[in-house]
Design an enzyme around this catalytic site. Structure first.
Site: not given
Ligand code: AP5
Length: 297
Positions: A167, A231
């Site tokens: 990231r 979460r």
């Molecule tokens: P992390 O857990 O990685 O969170 P994020 O990047 O914010 O991504 P998410 O997990 O929130 O979302 P996603 O893209 O996986 O979406 P999802 O499929 O769940 O990181 C959390 C924290 O950890 C960061 O803020 C940071 O602090 C730390 N961190 C992580 N990595 C780090 C790193 N490398 N370095 C430093 N710090 C780090 O989908 C979301 C929702 O939308 C679900 O409800 C799903 O059902 C729905 N959905 C998905 N696709 C669709 C679609 N096509 N249409 C309709 N709904 C959909």
């Protein structure tokens, strides 16, 4: 879980192609051969792998009570994929679909951090402070955690799907120095107003780990609905901070993988998003099989 130790050696041979003069420092010298030699072991198994020309040569030595045996193999190297995108762009959802079809090992930086928090460790306590503010957790905690997971035998043997890492430019550089280079860098592009709605409606099943959305992917039964959790960073206020952090770093990370980037329209239904990714992975997989076939011939 058994503790795993590991190391990687990057081998590169430069020259002008002339066996009499294999090394040349002239400008015309080119990279003739490049490979990664890695070694991983835990309490029961030692694995030595040589990755070269998209082929994986591996030897595993398993300890038993009285004896040890070696299994060696040469097979097409498995896929190494990274998936990136803003918070709630659908990375985890697509990873569920990709792993189901391609059998890659899903490694999500966010999940590794949440497991660390759940373990109550000092690293976990520190990580939570940053995650609550929507900031990146410091590299001292994240980098080795991801590297160790990538080096575990299952990732080495089946290929990996890295989600939410790197990231920042420094994380991408560290990965390169450790010798990890993906075959494809997938970027999910989603409009911001959609992202907020996805975050706020997201729910997780603590039993199966499956991701739901109250509107777009509702739970199948009342029993599942009753046990869903949210979460701690899935609020409208926190997702805005997470988006800000994402915007500050995204361009630098993209610049590292320009030549292997696949941009995907993530605004569509999850099945239509997956169709775009599946198409690219199928082609990559076929190319890989062809290449390893011509090497063996
Ligand atoms: P992390 O857990 O990685 O969170 P994020 O990047 O914010 O991504 P998410 O997990 O929130 O979302 P996603 O893209 O996986 O979406 P999802 O499929 O769940 O990181 C959390 C924290 O950890 C960061 O803020 C940071 O602090 C730390 N961190 C992580 N990595 C780090 C790193 N490398 N370095 C430093 N710090 C780090 O989908 C979301 C929702 O939308 C679900 O409800 C799903 O059902 C729905 N959905 C998905 N696709 C669709 C679609 N096509 N249409 C309709 N709904 C959909």
């Amino acid at each position: 879980m058994a503790a795993t130790s590991s190391c990687i050696v990057n081998l590169g041979v430069k020259g002008n192609g002339n066996p009499e003069q294999p090394f040349s420092s002239s400008k015309s010298s080119q990279l003739l051969f490049s490979s990664n030699l890695s070694f991983a072991y835990n309490n029961t198994k030692y694995c030595l792998s040589l990755h070269s020309h998209q082929t994986l040569l591996s030897a595993c030595l398993t300890k038993t009570k009285k004896s040890a045996f070696v299994v060696a193999s040469a097979k097409p190297e498995h896929l190494k994929i990274m998936i990136s995108g803003a918070p709630a762009s659908g990375k985890g959802t697509q990873c569920e679909l990709i792993t189901k079809k391609y059998g890659l090992v899903h490694i999500a930086a966010g999940d590794l951090l949440r497991a660390e928090i759940a373990s109550g460790s000092e690293n976990g306590k520190q990580a939570k402070e940053y995650m609550e503010k929507g900031q990146l957790v410091p590299n001292e905690i994240v980098v080795m955690m991801v590297k160790d997971r990538l080096l575990q035998p299952d990732s080495q043997e089946n290929g990996w799907l890295l989600d939410g890492y790197p990231r920042s430019l420094s994380q991408a550089t560290a990965l390169k120095e450790f010798g990890f280079r993906p075959d494809l860098f997938i970027v999910l592009e989603v409009n911001e107003e959609i992202l907020v709605e996805r975050v706020v409606g997201r729910r997780l099943d603590p039993v199966t780990g499956k991701i739901y959305h109250l509107k777009y992917s509702p739970p199948e039964t009342e029993e599942i609905a009753a046990r869903l959790t949210q979460r701690f960073d899935d609020t409208e206020e926190k997702v805005k901070l997470r988006l800000q952090t994402h915007r500050q770093n995204v361009e630098a990370v993209l610049s590292m993988y320009e030549d292997i980037t696949l941009k995907v329209n993530g605004n569509l239904r999850k099945e239509d998003v997956f169709a775009q990714i599946d198409d690219a992975l199928t082609k990559l997989f076929e190319d890989r099989k062809l290449n390893s076939g011509s090497l063996a011939a």
